[in-house]
Design an enzyme around this catalytic site. Sequence first.
Site, mmCIF file in Angstrom:
data_model
loop_
_atom_site.group_PDB
_atom_site.id
_atom_site.type_symbol
_atom_site.label_atom_id
_atom_site.label_comp_id
_atom_site.label_asym_id
_atom_site.label_seq_id
_atom_site.Cartn_x
_atom_site.Cartn_y
_atom_site.Cartn_z
ATOM 1 N N GLU A 211 0.855 -1.179 0.000
ATOM 2 C CA GLU A 211 0.000 0.000 0.000
ATOM 3 C C GLU A 211 0.897 1.236 0.000
ATOM 4 O O GLU A 211 2.015 1.223 0.519
ATOM 5 C CB GLU A 211 -0.855 -0.030 1.271
ATOM 6 N N LYS B 250 -9.780 0.785 -1.578
ATOM 7 C CA LYS B 250 -9.866 0.285 -0.202
ATOM 8 C C LYS B 250 -11.228 0.609 0.411
ATOM 9 O O LYS B 250 -11.653 1.769 0.451
ATOM 10 C CB LYS B 250 -8.739 0.917 0.611
ATOM 11 N N CYS C 194 -4.640 -3.478 3.580
ATOM 12 C CA CYS C 194 -4.270 -3.124 4.953
ATOM 13 C C CYS C 194 -5.411 -3.292 5.955
ATOM 14 O O CYS C 194 -5.725 -4.414 6.351
ATOM 15 C CB CYS C 194 -3.702 -1.703 4.971
#
Length: 269
Positions: A40, A115, A151
């Site tokens: 990321e 995300k 993440c």
Amino acid sequence: MKIAAVQLTSTADTATNLALASERIREAAAQGAQLIVLPEATSQNFGSGRLDGQAQELDGDFATTLQALAKELGVTVVVGMFRPADTVEREGKKINRVFNTALIVGPDVRRGYDKIHTYDAFNYRESDTVVPGTQLVTFSVGDLTVGVSTCYDIRFPEQFKALARSGADIVVVPTSWADGAGKLEQWRLLTAARALDSTSYIVAAGQARPGGSAEAGKESGPTGIGHSVIVAPDGKRLVEAGYEEEIIYAEVDGDTVREIRKAIPVLKN
């Protein structure tokens, strides 16, 4: 199929990071990796200032250069970047927000996963500057299906189960995980748990720890703890990195996924 998780430290400058990512992708491809996952925020690291100034669309230089490289090498690459999203006004100030995007490029693909779960935790509010995504994303590499998360998504098992039910054999997780008390233990537990929840391979590529092992365990903000990992569908860690920059590799196959899902049919049950 051989897969690679690239652990690096990106900087504040997208051009510098593009050159670094390209070098690591070439290195992994030379070792036979067909799917290469980078962290990321590879295009611009967290903690280096505003993200909107270097954010690019998928037809920008960062994405198109990496797609050309993936086509040259015959590989598929997943790498974190930022895309322009919207402008909001807050307390009299205009904020140009971005999407936290996992770019997917290969010889015949250039797309992104935005995300879904923004990191609003531990006194940090990613949603102030990042717009959450809404769509699950899968793609194919050879005869395997790959799901994408990023993440903080790893704390939400429903997303991983949904990707597996959509056919994912592997879930890739570009990451910039914060260091601090208990954070490494949480990371190890969560990556193994999501493999078990989804009975899928987990390929988590993280930012290396700034300052390396000498800074291990200290509060860092979301700038990396290292410990990229590849986990089997039964929760076994196949390979794990340390705090420094490195590339880790593992062989994965669909038969293993099918065997484990037959033995532990949690998705059906």
